[in-house]
Enzyme design. Structure first.
Site, PDB file in Angstrom:
ATOM      1  N   HIS A   1       0.838  -1.290  -0.106  1.00 40.90           N
ATOM      2  CA  HIS A   1       0.089  -0.040  -0.094  1.00 40.90           C
ATOM      3  C   HIS A   1       0.949   1.287   0.029  1.00 40.90           C
ATOM      4  CE1 HIS A   1      -3.132  -2.696   2.274  1.00 40.90           C
ATOM      5  NE2 HIS A   1      -3.631  -2.581   1.166  1.00 40.90           N
TER       6      HIS A   1
ATOM      7  N   LYS B   1     -16.964  -6.985   8.341  1.00 38.65           N
ATOM      8  CA  LYS B   1     -15.806  -7.609   7.691  1.00 38.65           C
ATOM      9  C   LYS B   1     -14.962  -8.478   8.873  1.00 38.65           C
ATOM     10  CE  LYS B   1     -14.440  -6.562   3.262  1.00 38.65           C
ATOM     11  NZ  LYS B   1     -13.039  -6.020   2.322  1.00 38.65           N
TER      12      LYS B   1
ATOM     13  N   SER C   1      -2.890  -7.993   2.983  1.00 39.83           N
ATOM     14  CA  SER C   1      -2.969  -7.993   4.571  1.00 39.83           C
ATOM     15  C   SER C   1      -3.237  -9.269   5.047  1.00 39.83           C
ATOM     16  CB  SER C   1      -3.970  -6.801   4.846  1.00 39.83           C
ATOM     17  OG  SER C   1      -3.648  -5.636   4.376  1.00 39.83           O
TER      18      SER C   1
ATOM     19  N   ARG D   1      -2.426  -6.154  -8.298  1.00 38.25           N
ATOM     20  CA  ARG D   1      -1.429  -7.160  -8.018  1.00 38.25           C
ATOM     21  C   ARG D   1      -1.439  -8.166  -9.055  1.00 38.25           C
ATOM     22  NH1 ARG D   1      -2.823  -8.596  -2.115  1.00 38.25           N
ATOM     23  NH2 ARG D   1      -4.556  -8.475  -3.266  1.00 38.25           N
TER      24      ARG D   1
HETATM   25  O1  PNS Z   1      -9.389  -3.100   0.415  1.00 38.29           O
HETATM   26  P1  PNS Z   1     -10.402  -3.721  -0.010  1.00 38.29           P
HETATM   27  O2  PNS Z   1     -11.209  -4.552   0.956  1.00 38.29           O
HETATM   28  O3  PNS Z   1     -10.216  -4.472  -1.297  1.00 38.29           O
HETATM   29  O4  PNS Z   1     -11.148  -2.368  -0.194  1.00 38.29           O
HETATM   30  C1  PNS Z   1     -12.643  -2.609  -0.943  1.00 38.29           C
HETATM   31  C2  PNS Z   1     -13.349  -1.334  -0.795  1.00 38.29           C
HETATM   32  C3  PNS Z   1     -13.345  -0.505   0.376  1.00 38.29           C
HETATM   33  C4  PNS Z   1     -12.563  -0.346  -1.980  1.00 38.29           C
HETATM   34  C5  PNS Z   1     -14.797  -1.568  -1.424  1.00 38.29           C
HETATM   35  O5  PNS Z   1     -15.188  -2.444  -0.588  1.00 38.29           O
HETATM   36  C6  PNS Z   1     -15.747  -0.115  -1.231  1.00 38.29           C
HETATM   37  O6  PNS Z   1     -15.520   0.713  -2.019  1.00 38.29           O
HETATM   38  N1  PNS Z   1     -16.974  -0.333  -0.561  1.00 38.29           N
HETATM   39  C7  PNS Z   1     -17.748   0.748  -0.317  1.00 38.29           C
HETATM   40  C8  PNS Z   1     -18.996   0.301  -0.890  1.00 38.29           C
HETATM   41  C9  PNS Z   1     -19.513   0.624  -2.119  1.00 38.29           C
HETATM   42  O7  PNS Z   1     -19.192   1.942  -2.837  1.00 38.29           O
HETATM   43  N2  PNS Z   1     -19.875  -0.519  -2.825  1.00 38.29           N
HETATM   44  C10 PNS Z   1     -19.933  -0.275  -4.408  1.00 38.29           C
HETATM   45  C11 PNS Z   1     -19.133  -0.382  -5.408  1.00 38.29           C
HETATM   46  S1  PNS Z   1     -18.493  -1.933  -5.388  1.00 38.29           S
END
Ligand code: PNS
Length: 161
Positions: free
Chosen positions: A19, A43, A130, A92
């Site tokens: 990150h 989560k 992570s 990745r």
């Molecule tokens: O690090 P991660 O867990 O891959 O991040 C995922 C994240 C936080 C980017 C994604 O879950 C997110 O944007 N959640 C917010 C809800 C949302 O907007 N959902 C609709 C688009 S998929």
């Protein structure tokens, strides 16, 4: 609207050197980066939201152009609220691609003004996540060099060694 601000969203449980590398490289493109931690207790993260915020703030304490924040609800709504129009994500291996593509297309359907930008991870961080770092740390594995020192220390404390 400030086109030079990007929002870098994620769970960051915890933040890794992968990150960090994405943030540092993105700062060569954008004037400001907002690291936005999703507040999603479902989560069941290892680190609380406050712990994640405080670790990330410590890591970037010398960088005034990095803001650390949290959000809930839709990411695109948060991006608009912050007067930005770019979502930054790191990519990745192939396995990330389908999920990222799906998310980018959904975000685009929800708001066509918000653009998703991807940076390919450095080969050094190709294999880390992570999740795998937490697994190794939980089994007393040496994860130094893969996460910032403060995260390393916090992982040790979490797993009691
Ligand atoms: O690090 P991660 O867990 O891959 O991040 C995922 C994240 C936080 C980017 C994604 O879950 C997110 O944007 N959640 C917010 C809800 C949302 O907007 N959902 C609709 C688009 S998929």
């Amino acid at each position: 609207m400030n086109g030079r601000t990007a929002v870098y969203p994620g769970t960051f449980d915890p933040i890794t050197n992968g990150h960090l590398s994405i943030v540092n490289r993105a700062l060569k493109i954008f004037d400001k980066l907002i690291i936005a931690i999703l507040n999603n207790p479902q989560k069941a993260p290892l680190f609380s939201l406050d712990e994640r915020i405080s670790m990330i703030k410590e890591v970037f304490r010398s960088k005034s152009n990095v803001e650390v924040d949290s959000f809930d609800g839709l990411l695109v709504d948060y991006v608009v609220k912050k007067k930005a129009n770019v979502v930054l994500r790191g990519l990745r291996a192939l396995s990330d691609f389908e999920y990222e593509f799906q998310m980018a297309l959904m975000n685009r359907k929800l708001n066509r003004e918000v653009q998703s930008i991807f940076l390919m991870t450095d080969y050094k961080w190709f294999y880390i996540s992570s999740t795998i770092i937490k697994e190794a740390a939980s089994l007393n594995g040496d994860i130094s060099g893969l996460v910032p020192a403060t995260v390393c220390q916090n992982l040790k404390e979490k797993f009691g060694y």
